[in-house]
Motif scaffolding. Structure first.
Motif: not given
Length: 752
Positions: A665, A670-671, A721-723
């Motif tokens: 993460a 990213t988010q 954006r997520q994973q």
């Protein structure tokens, strides 16, 4: 047998070739049978048929591992071509046939004189095919090797070098677009004054497992690199493996069997050792250990020829075609030569220079001591040693005067040492002399004896006369050890025994203490360096409008993971070849993502950062596809294709994310991190194996590829954006005239 010049069949007892007139040696000698398989597969077409409504079959040239070759007339171009039709069992799915077509299109770009021109590629009734230049004369390297083997001959080093020069030129030219992947003697044509290579990219256009089975069935799988069998990433170094196998086969007539690379010197002992070393490098299972290019291979080969040749060894008797028999008659083995190069049991070791320090040995030693008598003029020592066994041997050397002393802590040893200097020692009722004799470097000393000698040397330097007296007064005499066979002089002597003093505790422990102290200092320094590096690699919080954010790689002046030679400044080089494109399972990602499939790309250059490609600069967003394309064209570049972008993101290891196989993460923007586009390079870990930054998250990037209609593909996800959306294989689409605050771009360029 076959003609050496044109390859035409010639009767064994013919004096010359009936086709080209070359004079031959006569009847061929017995030798190994041809290695390649004699095929009986019936051709799918016969002379007179028309293939794909365009090619009139004139002659069936023969079958091969992946299909049949025909001599055909191109009715549209009115030219004679070599038509190669692929077995439909090898490429059954439509995706596989599409990949075959893409691989062959790269071969159309090859225009070097040493390459066989590829004219057309396509498919007819689910049978892929391609056409190439047809050669009226010449022969393949396979036929040439078989001819030499049948005559019991080998290629000379000069012949191999002449062929290697042209072959390397062909490979260096082809490697601009990716690996050849199917390099073997069958695909190398020898003309009277030229060499040509054919079937470029064929192994990349056919699914791996069916291709391996076909090559093994025809006994030519030995030319495929280990990474091809293992399903690893392929690049130009797989051709260097095949090149090494081909050179070894020309020099010895042998090829690896069952994944075992043979030793060239076991079959040709006269080869220079440098050739053996180069062969081992090129056929190494690790691609990184091989030469970096075909040109480097040629340079090392030429350098090995100029080196001094190995001594000639006795050649083995004529060997039969069996490989196992050849292994039993090995005339030379480097391992055996080293194993037998041990000294004889009765040979004496060479003398050791006295300037060298003595080594610590066993507890029972011989040490120099003091004596009395007139000064000696001889430089030789007289040593007489008595041992427990009977008879007790002694070793004596003539000296001017012999003196026998009894030493403490020395087991049954009598020493006779010449006197060098006379120094009177003040001992009650006895006048003795002390001699400072340099230690005999051929004798072994233990730690106690060595410390005693060092103490004696220091005391004699600082105070020549008083030091022996003080030492003699401090020493506690011990009962002397009786000799096994004392002489009359030794038995009746009344001289006092001067023992060797024990070394102090500090002299025993200074070396271990020094070692422990060094380890402690090294551990503290390493711990401090580790903490500093962790602190420097911590991702800094992005600041809007920051003038510059340098990455740790730039601050340390480190080189990129792969050389950027040939690429403009600010771009990273991505080596051409095949890679695994798409998602690993059907459950992850969207339905628009394809499952893993092999894709081939040519070598290209890609911007290290998102446009404007400057470390610390904010990436440009709110651009349409047309605007991004125009900006790249203004700089002499272009937008990256989806295949190129994904290969640069996955890196040499075909990873899921630029930094590894599992999601981090904090690895990229990213988010849950900045919440807005970060400065280029702000996230130090967000780099792919090719040194390209911010390919996951931050801002999505336009590509040249389309989603199937007018929409264009966007890659990389974004800061919001997520994973699942920030994987290297993730893809989105948008209309070319649309723009967004989370979409930017970067440029690519073909390698100059």
């Amino acid at each position: 047998m076959l003609c050496q010049r044109c390859g035409s069949p010639v009767p064994d007892n013919s004096a010359s070739c009936t086709t080209c007139g070359l004079k031959l040696a006569g009847a061929s000698a017995g030798g190994a049978a041809p290695r390649r398989r004699t095929a009986t597969v019936e051709a799918p077409y016969k002379p007179g048929d028309t293939f794909a409504r365009r090619y009139a079959i004139r002659e069936v040239i023969g079958p091969g591992p992946v299909g049949h070759v025909f001599r055909a007339q191109d009715l549209e171009m009115d030219v004679e071509v070599a038509l190669k039709v692929i077995n439909p069992r090898l490429v059954q799915m439509q995706e596989e046939r599409t990949q075959f077509s893409l691989a062959l299109r790269a071969g159309k770009k090859l225009t070097h004189p040493h390459h066989m021109r590829v004219y057309e590629e396509g498919e007819d009734r689910n049978r892929p095919f391609f056409t190439t230049q047809f050669l009226e004369e010449g022969t393949t390297l396979r036929r040439k090797i078989e001819q030499r083997v049948s005559q019991g001959q080998r290629f000379s080093l000069k012949e191999v070098e002449a062929l290697l020069v042209q072959l390397v030129e062909a490979l260096d030219s082809a490697h601009r677009y990716g690996p050849h992947s199917d390099l073997k003697p069958e695909n190398i044509f020898l003309l009277p004054d030229l060499l040509k290579v054919t079937d470029y990219g064929l192994a990349l256009g056919i699914p791996r497992l069916p291709y391996i089975q076909a090559q093994k069935a025809w006994k030519v799988g030995c030319y495929l690199a280990p990474e091809y069998f293992e399903g690893g990433e392929l690049d130009t170094r797989m051709d260097l493996y095949a090149l090494g196998i081909i050179v070894g086969e020309m020099l010895t007539g042998q090829v690896p069997e069952e994944d075992e690379v043979s030793e060239l010197l076991a079959y040709e002992a006269d080869l220079p050792s440098g050739i053996e070393a180069l062969y081992r490098r090129a056929t190494n299972a690790n691609p990184l250990a091989r030469p970096r290019s075909a040109g480097e291979f040629l340079s090392d080969f030429t350098a090995a020829l100029s080196s001094r040749p190995r001594p000639a060894a006795v050649r083995p008797a004529t060997q039969g075609p069996g490989r196992s028999k050849a292994r039993q008659q090995v005339p030379f083995s480097l391992t055996a030569e080293l194993a037998t190069a041990t000294p004889r049991a009765n040979s004496l070791p060479p003398p050791v220079p006295t300037s060298e320090l003595p080594t610590l040995g066993s507890p029972t030693v011989q040490v120099p001591t003091v004596g009395h008598g007139p000064p000696a003029d001889s430089d030789e020592d007289d040593v007489k040693t008595a041992v427990d066994e009977a008879p007790k041997p002694t070793s004596e050397t003539p000296i001017s005067e012999r003196t026998t002393l009894e030493l403490p802590q020395v087991e049954r040893t009598t020493l006779k040492i010449p006197q060098v200097e006379r120094t009177t020692l003040e001992i009650p009722q006895v006048a003795v002399t002390e001699e400072i004799v340099p230690p005999d470097a051929t004798q072994k000393l233990d730690s106690e004896a060595l410390a005693a000698i060092m103490d004696t040397a220091q005391s004699s330097t600082s105070s020549p006369a008083p030091a022996p007296k003080a030492r003699a007064q401090r020493a506690e005499p011990r009962p002397p050890v009786k000799a096994a066979a004392p002489s009359s002089r030794a038995a009746t002597r009344t001289d006092p025994v001067i023992p060797v003093a024990r070394p102090s505790l500090l002299s025993r422990l200074w070396m271990p203490l020094l070692a422990v102290g060094g380890l402690g200092l090294g551990a503290m320094a390493g711990y401090g360096l580790l903490k500093w590096r962790q602190a420097s690699q911590a991702p800094a919080a992005p600041v809007a409008g920051a003038p510059s954010v340098a990455t740790p790689r730039e601050e340390a002046g480190a080189e990129p993971l792969l050389p950027a030679s040939g690429c403009p400044k600010g771009m990273r080089r991505v080596s051409g070849g095949t890679f695994k494109m798409g998602k690993e399972t059907a459950e992850e990602g969207t339905a628009a993502e394809p499952l893993l499939m092999p894709r081939q790309v040519a070598t290209f250059c890609i911007d290290e950062f998102e446009f404007p490609n400057q470390a610390g600069a904010a990436p440009r967003v709110d651009v349409t596809w047309e605007e991004a394309r125009t900006e790249c064209a203004r700089l002499g570049k272009r937008l990256c294709s989806e295949d190129e972008w994904e290969k640069a993101c996955k890196g040499p290891g075909s990873l899921r994310y630029p930094y590894g196989a599992t999601f981090d993460a904090k690895g990229c923007n990213t988010q849950g991190n900045a919440g807005e586009p970060a400065a280029s390079g702000a996230f130090a870990r967000c780099r792919s194996g090719y040194g390209v930054a911010d390919m996951s998250g931050n801002v999505a990037e336009w590509t040249e590829s389309s989603m199937g209609g007018a929409d264009r593909v966007q890659k990389g996800g974004a800061f919001n954006r997520q994973q699942p959306s920030v994987r290297c294989s993730a893809r989105m689409s948008a209309e070319p005239d649309s723009s967004s605050a989370s979409v930017g771009f970067r440029c690519c360029k073909g390698e100059p």
